[in-house]
Design a protein around this motif. Structure first.
Motif, PDB file in Angstrom:
ATOM      1  N   PRO A 175       0.804  -1.225   0.000  1.00 26.23           N
ATOM      2  CA  PRO A 175       0.000   0.000   0.000  1.00 26.23           C
ATOM      3  C   PRO A 175       0.839   1.279   0.000  1.00 26.23           C
ATOM      4  O   PRO A 175       0.579   2.197  -0.781  1.00 26.23           O
ATOM      5  CB  PRO A 175      -0.833  -0.134   1.281  1.00 26.23           C
ATOM      6  N   ALA A 176       1.846   1.338   0.860  1.00 32.50           N
ATOM      7  CA  ALA A 176       2.689   2.534   0.911  1.00 32.50           C
ATOM      8  C   ALA A 176       3.508   2.688  -0.359  1.00 32.50           C
ATOM      9  O   ALA A 176       3.709   3.811  -0.853  1.00 32.50           O
ATOM     10  CB  ALA A 176       3.615   2.470   2.128  1.00 32.50           C
ATOM     11  N   MET A 177       3.976   1.569  -0.922  1.00 34.47           N
ATOM     12  CA  MET A 177       4.770   1.658  -2.138  1.00 34.47           C
ATOM     13  C   MET A 177       3.912   2.082  -3.321  1.00 34.47           C
ATOM     14  O   MET A 177       4.386   2.813  -4.212  1.00 34.47           O
ATOM     15  CB  MET A 177       5.455   0.325  -2.431  1.00 34.47           C
ATOM     16  N   LEU A 178       2.669   1.650  -3.342  1.00 35.56           N
ATOM     17  CA  LEU A 178       1.780   2.072  -4.419  1.00 35.56           C
ATOM     18  C   LEU A 178       1.540   3.578  -4.349  1.00 35.56           C
ATOM     19  O   LEU A 178       1.527   4.261  -5.379  1.00 35.56           O
ATOM     20  CB  LEU A 178       0.452   1.326  -4.343  1.00 35.56           C
ATOM     21  N   ARG A 179       1.360   4.083  -3.151  1.00 36.94           N
ATOM     22  CA  ARG A 179       1.188   5.530  -2.998  1.00 36.94           C
ATOM     23  C   ARG A 179       2.452   6.264  -3.470  1.00 36.94           C
ATOM     24  O   ARG A 179       2.374   7.282  -4.154  1.00 36.94           O
ATOM     25  CB  ARG A 179       0.886   5.856  -1.538  1.00 36.94           C
ATOM     26  N   PHE A 180       3.614   5.738  -3.107  1.00 37.39           N
ATOM     27  CA  PHE A 180       4.858   6.350  -3.570  1.00 37.39           C
ATOM     28  C   PHE A 180       4.957   6.278  -5.090  1.00 37.39           C
ATOM     29  O   PHE A 180       5.431   7.214  -5.741  1.00 37.39           O
ATOM     30  CB  PHE A 180       6.055   5.648  -2.931  1.00 37.39           C
ATOM     31  N   VAL A 204      -3.236  15.658 -18.146  1.00 40.42           N
ATOM     32  CA  VAL A 204      -4.050  14.487 -17.805  1.00 40.42           C
ATOM     33  C   VAL A 204      -3.274  13.547 -16.892  1.00 40.42           C
ATOM     34  O   VAL A 204      -3.810  13.031 -15.896  1.00 40.42           O
ATOM     35  CB  VAL A 204      -4.504  13.753 -19.082  1.00 40.42           C
ATOM     36  N   GLY A 205      -2.007  13.314 -17.204  1.00 42.21           N
ATOM     37  CA  GLY A 205      -1.183  12.446 -16.374  1.00 42.21           C
ATOM     38  C   GLY A 205      -1.040  12.976 -14.961  1.00 42.21           C
ATOM     39  O   GLY A 205      -1.111  12.217 -13.982  1.00 42.21           O
ATOM     40  N   LEU A 206      -0.842  14.285 -14.838  1.00 43.03           N
ATOM     41  CA  LEU A 206      -0.685  14.886 -13.515  1.00 43.03           C
ATOM     42  C   LEU A 206      -1.992  14.814 -12.724  1.00 43.03           C
ATOM     43  O   LEU A 206      -1.991  14.492 -11.531  1.00 43.03           O
ATOM     44  CB  LEU A 206      -0.230  16.337 -13.655  1.00 43.03           C
ATOM     45  N   GLU A 207      -3.099  15.087 -13.370  1.00 46.78           N
ATOM     46  CA  GLU A 207      -4.385  15.054 -12.673  1.00 46.78           C
ATOM     47  C   GLU A 207      -4.754  13.630 -12.259  1.00 46.78           C
ATOM     48  O   GLU A 207      -5.355  13.412 -11.192  1.00 46.78           O
ATOM     49  CB  GLU A 207      -5.479  15.655 -13.558  1.00 46.78           C
ATOM     50  N   ASN A 208      -4.401  12.648 -13.068  1.00 48.99           N
ATOM     51  CA  ASN A 208      -4.635  11.258 -12.696  1.00 48.99           C
ATOM     52  C   ASN A 208      -3.866  10.907 -11.428  1.00 48.99           C
ATOM     53  O   ASN A 208      -4.393  10.241 -10.524  1.00 48.99           O
ATOM     54  CB  ASN A 208      -4.233  10.340 -13.847  1.00 48.99           C
ATOM     55  N   ALA A 209      -2.612  11.357 -11.359  1.00 53.82           N
ATOM     56  CA  ALA A 209      -1.812  11.141 -10.152  1.00 53.82           C
ATOM     57  C   ALA A 209      -2.459  11.828  -8.949  1.00 53.82           C
ATOM     58  O   ALA A 209      -2.469  11.289  -7.834  1.00 53.82           O
ATOM     59  CB  ALA A 209      -0.391  11.654 -10.364  1.00 53.82           C
ATOM     60  N   HIS A 210      -2.997  13.014  -9.174  1.00 52.07           N
ATOM     61  CA  HIS A 210      -3.659  13.763  -8.100  1.00 52.07           C
ATOM     62  C   HIS A 210      -4.819  12.958  -7.514  1.00 52.07           C
ATOM     63  O   HIS A 210      -4.949  12.815  -6.288  1.00 52.07           O
ATOM     64  CB  HIS A 210      -4.167  15.102  -8.671  1.00 52.07           C
ATOM     65  N   ARG A 211      -5.668  12.436  -8.380  1.00 56.12           N
ATOM     66  CA  ARG A 211      -6.833  11.680  -7.916  1.00 56.12           C
ATOM     67  C   ARG A 211      -6.416  10.455  -7.106  1.00 56.12           C
ATOM     68  O   ARG A 211      -6.982  10.169  -6.046  1.00 56.12           O
ATOM     69  CB  ARG A 211      -7.689  11.248  -9.112  1.00 56.12           C
ATOM     70  N   TRP A 212      -5.423   9.741  -7.608  1.00 58.15           N
ATOM     71  CA  TRP A 212      -5.010   8.523  -6.919  1.00 58.15           C
ATOM     72  C   TRP A 212      -4.292   8.817  -5.606  1.00 58.15           C
ATOM     73  O   TRP A 212      -4.475   8.091  -4.615  1.00 58.15           O
ATOM     74  CB  TRP A 212      -4.133   7.672  -7.838  1.00 58.15           C
ATOM     75  N   LEU A 213      -3.495   9.852  -5.577  1.00 58.60           N
ATOM     76  CA  LEU A 213      -2.817  10.208  -4.326  1.00 58.60           C
ATOM     77  C   LEU A 213      -3.831  10.603  -3.260  1.00 58.60           C
ATOM     78  O   LEU A 213      -3.694  10.223  -2.091  1.00 58.60           O
ATOM     79  CB  LEU A 213      -1.816  11.330  -4.573  1.00 58.60           C
ATOM     80  N   ASP A 214      -4.843  11.349  -3.653  1.00 55.08           N
ATOM     81  CA  ASP A 214      -5.895  11.693  -2.694  1.00 55.08           C
ATOM     82  C   ASP A 214      -6.626  10.452  -2.214  1.00 55.08           C
ATOM     83  O   ASP A 214      -6.923  10.301  -1.027  1.00 55.08           O
ATOM     84  CB  ASP A 214      -6.888  12.663  -3.342  1.00 55.08           C
ATOM     85  N   ARG A 215      -6.924   9.550  -3.128  1.00 50.01           N
ATOM     86  CA  ARG A 215      -7.654   8.334  -2.782  1.00 50.01           C
ATOM     87  C   ARG A 215      -6.847   7.453  -1.833  1.00 50.01           C
ATOM     88  O   ARG A 215      -7.369   6.947  -0.830  1.00 50.01           O
ATOM     89  CB  ARG A 215      -7.996   7.560  -4.051  1.00 50.01           C
ATOM     90  N   LEU A 216      -5.570   7.275  -2.128  1.00 48.62           N
ATOM     91  CA  LEU A 216      -4.735   6.408  -1.305  1.00 48.62           C
ATOM     92  C   LEU A 216      -4.424   7.021   0.048  1.00 48.62           C
ATOM     93  O   LEU A 216      -4.202   6.303   1.025  1.00 48.62           O
ATOM     94  CB  LEU A 216      -3.433   6.082  -2.059  1.00 48.62           C
ATOM     95  N   ALA A 217      -4.401   8.343   0.113  1.00 50.19           N
ATOM     96  CA  ALA A 217      -4.174   9.010   1.399  1.00 50.19           C
ATOM     97  C   ALA A 217      -5.399   8.923   2.302  1.00 50.19           C
ATOM     98  O   ALA A 217      -5.294   8.952   3.527  1.00 50.19           O
ATOM     99  CB  ALA A 217      -3.805  10.470   1.171  1.00 50.19           C
ATOM    100  N   ALA A 218      -6.571   8.778   1.691  1.00 47.62           N
ATOM    101  CA  ALA A 218      -7.817   8.830   2.446  1.00 47.62           C
ATOM    102  C   ALA A 218      -8.200   7.517   3.104  1.00 47.62           C
ATOM    103  O   ALA A 218      -8.899   7.505   4.111  1.00 47.62           O
ATOM    104  CB  ALA A 218      -8.956   9.290   1.539  1.00 47.62           C
ATOM    105  N   LYS A 219      -7.742   6.385   2.523  1.00 48.34           N
ATOM    106  CA  LYS A 219      -8.182   5.107   3.086  1.00 48.34           C
ATOM    107  C   LYS A 219      -7.159   4.023   2.835  1.00 48.34           C
ATOM    108  O   LYS A 219      -6.401   4.068   1.886  1.00 48.34           O
ATOM    109  CB  LYS A 219      -9.520   4.682   2.485  1.00 48.34           C
ATOM    110  N   GLU A 220      -7.154   3.046   3.702  1.00 51.04           N
ATOM    111  CA  GLU A 220      -6.316   1.873   3.519  1.00 51.04           C
ATOM    112  C   GLU A 220      -6.974   0.974   2.494  1.00 51.04           C
ATOM    113  O   GLU A 220      -8.175   0.722   2.570  1.00 51.04           O
ATOM    114  CB  GLU A 220      -6.168   1.114   4.841  1.00 51.04           C
ATOM    115  N   PRO A 221      -6.238   0.456   1.522  1.00 51.53           N
ATOM    116  CA  PRO A 221      -6.846  -0.409   0.506  1.00 51.53           C
ATOM    117  C   PRO A 221      -7.466  -1.661   1.121  1.00 51.53           C
ATOM    118  O   PRO A 221      -6.950  -2.221   2.078  1.00 51.53           O
ATOM    119  CB  PRO A 221      -5.665  -0.766  -0.411  1.00 51.53           C
ATOM    120  N   SER A 222      -8.566  -2.098   0.552  1.00 50.20           N
ATOM    121  CA  SER A 222      -9.276  -3.252   1.093  1.00 50.20           C
ATOM    122  C   SER A 222      -8.452  -4.526   1.006  1.00 50.20           C
ATOM    123  O   SER A 222      -8.575  -5.410   1.845  1.00 50.20           O
ATOM    124  CB  SER A 222     -10.606  -3.434   0.362  1.00 50.20           C
TER     125      SER A 222
END
Length: 309
Positions: free
Chosen positions: A248-253, A282-300
């Motif tokens: 999980p942490a490596m995916l966020r990184f 588009v690439g930067l905004e995609n990273a933005h969405r995923w970083l916010d998502r991964l910061a908000a919750k632990e993956p199931s």
């Protein structure tokens, strides 16, 4: 980067390909590529920016080790003078052996299993390999000026980097990395069933988890990567405990690396491999969405304790 006339002259002078047919490809974002064929044989000519010459050569050396382990990797064809890279007006160029097959997409379970198993096989083959002057993971500087391109980029990258460092990275399994094992880099020859792995751009030693996280990122994240992760774990290249703890942490990184990459491209007006700056946005905004998502919750997947077969 290199015009057609100079490329053809180079193919004649360095590889003796007098009647080669050349077709522009340019399928990557960090290089220029051409399909080359003559007498029933095929190759890929690949050119990189002048500043990337050293890592380019290192990556080709890693590819040679991978191929010796039985995985097709797009190794360089040696020139008449014994070199693997030549310079065309200062631009490094290599002629790579063709890897039969087609790139994967990674949506189906069978393709995910193949990606996971092939990546594990490559990692196992490279664990005992040492490349002189190989780069050492990682390259992300949270204070880099280009991270100021948008207000969110620098704090998001810094937070992801802190999460990575909290893993006790010295305890992770290390080895030579691919660094960007996207599904299309895995080429399946459907006639033989053999799967290769191409696009070796650098010799870098780092946590094997980074490659696994990259593969997971490309197939839609941890919640969509059960088959890939399970196939990788079957090789016992890494323990399940290490993957469950670190992925999980490596995916966020890994998404922070994407943010760093596209932020740099925006600041430097880098259009390599794309048609407009909008693609970098588009690439930067995609990273933005995923970083916010991964910061908000632990993956199931991490909460479940293991992936399901």
């Amino acid at each position: 980067m290199i015009d057609g006339g100079k490329l053809r002259a180079c193919l004649v002078a360095h590889w003796g390909l007098v009647n080669a047919a050349v077709q522009v490809h340019n399928g990557g974002m960090n290089s220029a590529t051409w399909f080359v064929s003559e007498g029933g044989e095929r190759w890929v000519a690949k050119a990189v920016a002048p500043g990337s010459r050293r890592p380019f050569i290192g990556g080709l050396e890693v590819a040679a080790h991978v191929e010796r382990a039985g995985v097709a990797a797009g190794t360089p064809l040696v020139t008449r003078r014994g070199s693997i890279v030549v310079d065309v007006d200062g631009v490094p160029l290599a002629l790579l052996n063709w890897v039969a097959g087609s790139g994967l997409i990674g949506r189906r379970p069978d393709e995910q299993r193949l990606i996971g198993a092939t990546l594990a096989r490559v990692h196992a083959a490279l664990r005992s390999v040492t490349i002189k002057d190989a780069d050492r993971f990682h390259w992300v500087d949270p204070r880099a000026p280009h991270l100021l391109v948008r207000p969110w980029v620098q704090p998001s990258v810094a937070a992801a980097l802190a999460g990575y460092e909290a893993l006790d990275v010295g305890s992770l399994s290390w080895g030579l990395l691919h660094t960007d094992p996207a599904p299309e880099a895995f080429r399946l020859d459907r006639k033989t069933g053999e799967c290769g792995l191409i696009d070796w751009s650098i010799a870098m030693s780092g946590p094997l988890m980074y490659d696994l996280a990259s593969a997971v990122m490309y197939v839609g994240g941890i919640d969509n990567a059960d088959y890939l992760v399970e196939a990788y774990l079957e090789s016992k290249t890494m323990t399940r405990a290490e993957v469950e703890h670190g992925l999980p942490a490596m995916l966020r990184f890994r998404w922070a690396v994407q943010a760093d990459y596209f932020a740099r491209r925006l600041v430097t007006d880098d259009l390599t491999g794309i048609t407009s700056m909008a693609d970098n946005e588009v690439g930067l905004e995609n990273a933005h969405r995923w970083l916010d998502r991964l910061a908000a919750k632990e993956p199931s997947w991490a909460r479940r304790g293991h992936a399901t077969a």
